[in-house]
Structures are given as C-alpha cells and as structure tokens.
Design a protein around this motif. Structure first.
Motif, PDB file in Angstrom:
ATOM      1  N   TYR A  97      -5.163  17.335 -17.099  1.00  0.00           N
ATOM      2  CA  TYR A  97      -5.182  17.628 -15.352  1.00  0.00           C
ATOM      3  C   TYR A  97      -5.027  19.834 -14.534  1.00  0.00           C
ATOM      4  O   TYR A  97      -5.921  19.865 -13.682  1.00  0.00           O
ATOM      5  CB  TYR A  97      -4.421  17.125 -14.227  1.00  0.00           C
ATOM      6  CG  TYR A  97      -4.248  17.871 -13.226  1.00  0.00           C
ATOM      7  CD1 TYR A  97      -4.973  17.109 -11.505  1.00  0.00           C
ATOM      8  CD2 TYR A  97      -3.055  18.071 -12.564  1.00  0.00           C
ATOM      9  CE1 TYR A  97      -5.016  16.916 -10.431  1.00  0.00           C
ATOM     10  CE2 TYR A  97      -3.412  18.610 -11.272  1.00  0.00           C
ATOM     11  CZ  TYR A  97      -4.557  17.706 -10.032  1.00  0.00           C
ATOM     12  OH  TYR A  97      -4.387  17.935  -8.821  1.00  0.00           O
ATOM     13  N   THR A  98      -4.031  20.378 -15.329  1.00  0.00           N
ATOM     14  CA  THR A  98      -3.809  21.325 -15.423  1.00  0.00           C
ATOM     15  C   THR A  98      -4.974  22.740 -15.605  1.00  0.00           C
ATOM     16  O   THR A  98      -5.625  23.040 -14.427  1.00  0.00           O
ATOM     17  CB  THR A  98      -2.426  22.198 -15.545  1.00  0.00           C
ATOM     18  OG1 THR A  98      -1.694  21.411 -15.306  1.00  0.00           O
ATOM     19  CG2 THR A  98      -2.744  23.470 -15.575  1.00  0.00           C
ATOM     20  N   LEU A  99      -5.238  21.940 -16.863  1.00  0.00           N
ATOM     21  CA  LEU A  99      -7.044  23.116 -17.139  1.00  0.00           C
ATOM     22  C   LEU A  99      -8.320  22.517 -16.636  1.00  0.00           C
ATOM     23  O   LEU A  99      -8.514  23.423 -15.671  1.00  0.00           O
ATOM     24  CB  LEU A  99      -6.727  22.844 -17.920  1.00  0.00           C
ATOM     25  CG  LEU A  99      -5.516  23.876 -19.242  1.00  0.00           C
ATOM     26  CD1 LEU A  99      -5.538  23.517 -20.822  1.00  0.00           C
ATOM     27  CD2 LEU A  99      -5.997  24.960 -18.787  1.00  0.00           C
ATOM     28  N   ILE A 100      -8.615  20.734 -16.807  1.00  0.00           N
ATOM     29  CA  ILE A 100     -10.021  20.637 -15.924  1.00  0.00           C
ATOM     30  C   ILE A 100      -9.791  20.332 -13.999  1.00  0.00           C
ATOM     31  O   ILE A 100     -10.380  20.716 -13.301  1.00  0.00           O
ATOM     32  CB  ILE A 100      -9.998  19.793 -16.232  1.00  0.00           C
ATOM     33  CG1 ILE A 100      -9.872  19.726 -18.257  1.00  0.00           C
ATOM     34  CG2 ILE A 100     -11.296  18.801 -15.862  1.00  0.00           C
ATOM     35  CD1 ILE A 100     -10.768  20.979 -18.845  1.00  0.00           C
ATOM     36  N   GLY A 101      -8.346  19.194 -14.347  1.00  0.00           N
ATOM     37  CA  GLY A 101      -7.938  19.226 -12.654  1.00  0.00           C
ATOM     38  C   GLY A 101      -9.220  18.148 -12.073  1.00  0.00           C
ATOM     39  O   GLY A 101      -9.510  17.210 -12.918  1.00  0.00           O
TER      40      GLY A 101
END
Length: 121
Positions: A97-101
C-alpha cells in the motif's frame, strides 16, 4: 545464514542478525519510517500513530509519506543519482500500500514517476 532479526538501533540504522547471532550486519538509510510494528501507542518519525490504514495515519496518508520520502528520491533522480526504496515488515503491515497505493490514493512509486516525468514534458 537465514535472517531472523531486524531491529532499529538508531534514528537511521537497522541491524540484521542471523538465527544464531553469529552474523550481524548494520544498514544505514537516509530516512526510516517506522510504525514500531503497528503499535498504536507509539509515535512514528512521520508524527502519527499506528499503521498506515488507521484513521489518524490516514489524515496525511500517502501525500505525507511522499513529502517525507518521495521528494528526496525525486531530487536524487533529477540530479542523476541512483535511489532505492526498501519496504520491509510483517505480512499485512502496509508495504505494498505504501509503495503502490490505490487509484484514489497513489503510493510512493506512482507519485515519484509522475513527478519525474512531469519535468520531461
């Protein structure tokens, strides 16, 4: 040796150790975002508590993470320097989630690419 322990030892350094403690390697980073394994009572270096999906953390959300980390990466890339983002943690702690969202709340990588490509247009 199999990595079994990863712990933060200072503001910008983590130490990885093997199962029997015979092999130890320290890694230093420009910045570390630490949610202290999701402990909701611990304030992170970003200034919010809990995990990325928690309500309080979502107030600044992905934009806050980008301002704190992504802008540094963009700056390095524009200067022609290599950059690396490392996201580690237990299953379900928000690494992807943090890297791709999401489409509504893009993560670090889409924001970095958009910012770098906007200068090329």
């Amino acid at each position: 040796p199999l990595l079994t322990s990863l712990r933060r030892v200072s503001e910008r350094t983590v130490v990885a150790e093997d199962r029997k403690g015979r092999s130890r390697q320290a890694f230093s980073f420009t910045d570390i975002i630490d949610d202290s394994l999701g402990n909701p009572n611990t304030t992170t270096s970003l200034g919010f508590s809990g995990r990325a999906g928690d309500t309080e953390a979502s107030v600044g959300g992905q934009a806050l993470v980008f301002r704190r980390v992504g802008t540094q990466v963009v700056g390095h890339l524009k200067e022609g320097l290599d950059s690396c983002l490392l996201s580690i943690g237990q299953t379900g702690t928000g690494k992807t989630y943090t890297l791709i969202g999401t489409a509504e709340e893009p993560g670090l990588l889409p924001r970095i690419v958009k910012e770098v490509l906007s200068d090329l247009a």
